[in-house]
Scaffold this motif. Structure first.
Motif, PDB file in Angstrom:
ATOM      1  N   TRP A 179       9.361   5.947   1.914  1.00 10.29           N
ATOM      2  CA  TRP A 179       8.133   5.217   2.229  1.00 10.29           C
ATOM      3  C   TRP A 179       8.417   3.786   2.667  1.00 10.29           C
ATOM      4  N   VAL A 180       9.434   3.131   2.112  1.00 13.62           N
ATOM      5  CA  VAL A 180       9.783   1.779   2.561  1.00 13.62           C
ATOM      6  C   VAL A 180      10.250   1.821   4.014  1.00 13.62           C
ATOM      7  N   TYR A 190       0.800  -1.215   0.000  1.00 12.58           N
ATOM      8  CA  TYR A 190       0.000   0.000   0.000  1.00 12.58           C
ATOM      9  C   TYR A 190       0.837   1.272   0.000  1.00 12.58           C
ATOM     10  N   ILE A 191       2.072   1.211  -0.496  1.00 14.96           N
ATOM     11  CA  ILE A 191       2.898   2.411  -0.620  1.00 14.96           C
ATOM     12  C   ILE A 191       2.273   3.312  -1.671  1.00 14.96           C
ATOM     13  N   PRO A 192       2.046   4.556  -1.334  1.00 16.32           N
ATOM     14  CA  PRO A 192       1.435   5.465  -2.324  1.00 16.32           C
ATOM     15  C   PRO A 192       2.456   5.911  -3.368  1.00 16.32           C
ATOM     16  N   ILE A 205       9.294   4.005   6.307  1.00 19.80           N
ATOM     17  CA  ILE A 205       8.096   4.200   7.120  1.00 19.80           C
ATOM     18  C   ILE A 205       7.317   2.893   7.246  1.00 19.80           C
ATOM     19  N   GLU A 206       7.181   2.160   6.147  1.00 17.02           N
ATOM     20  CA  GLU A 206       6.444   0.897   6.186  1.00 17.02           C
ATOM     21  C   GLU A 206       7.168  -0.149   7.016  1.00 17.02           C
ATOM     22  N   LEU A 207       8.488  -0.125   7.041  1.00 20.17           N
ATOM     23  CA  LEU A 207       9.255  -1.027   7.887  1.00 20.17           C
ATOM     24  C   LEU A 207       8.993  -0.728   9.357  1.00 20.17           C
ATOM     25  N   ILE A 208       8.940   0.537   9.709  1.00 14.65           N
ATOM     26  CA  ILE A 208       8.641   0.933  11.086  1.00 14.65           C
ATOM     27  C   ILE A 208       7.216   0.521  11.454  1.00 14.65           C
ATOM     28  N   VAL A 209       6.272   0.718  10.547  1.00 16.63           N
ATOM     29  CA  VAL A 209       4.879   0.329  10.803  1.00 16.63           C
ATOM     30  C   VAL A 209       4.772  -1.179  10.987  1.00 16.63           C
TER      31      VAL A 209
END
Length: 84
Positions: free
Chosen positions: A59-60, A24-26, A62-66
């Motif tokens: 964004w990758v 879901y990366i924009p 951020i998604e890794l942290i999420v």
């Protein structure tokens, strides 16, 4: 043998969460003028040639942290559920 299975399950859980979040990366190539200017300045400052590369890495990360936070929450809830 059971500890190996638990470790493999935990690794698979984290990888699954990461892949779900990365899906879901924009990836938007349509930036406003101010956004494009900000990404160009940031990429120049960091020495990255293409702002799209910087955008993707940002964004990758951020998604890794999420994914890590979701993993920790699932593990904590599972441990709480097993003790009750």
């Amino acid at each position: 043998m059971a500890t190996l299975a638990r470790k493999v399950l935990k690794i698979a859980l984290f990888i699954g969460l990461f892949l779900i979040s990365v899906r879901y990366i924009p990836l938007s190539s349509e930036w406003s003028a101010s956004e494009a200017h900000a990404w160009w300045r940031a990429s120049d400052w960091l020495g990255v040639g293409d702002p799209d590369d910087l955008y993707f890495v940002f964004w990758v990360t951020i998604e890794l942290i999420v994914a890590a936070l979701a993993y920790l929450a699932i593990i904590k809830i599972w441990r709480w559920y097993r003790t009750n």
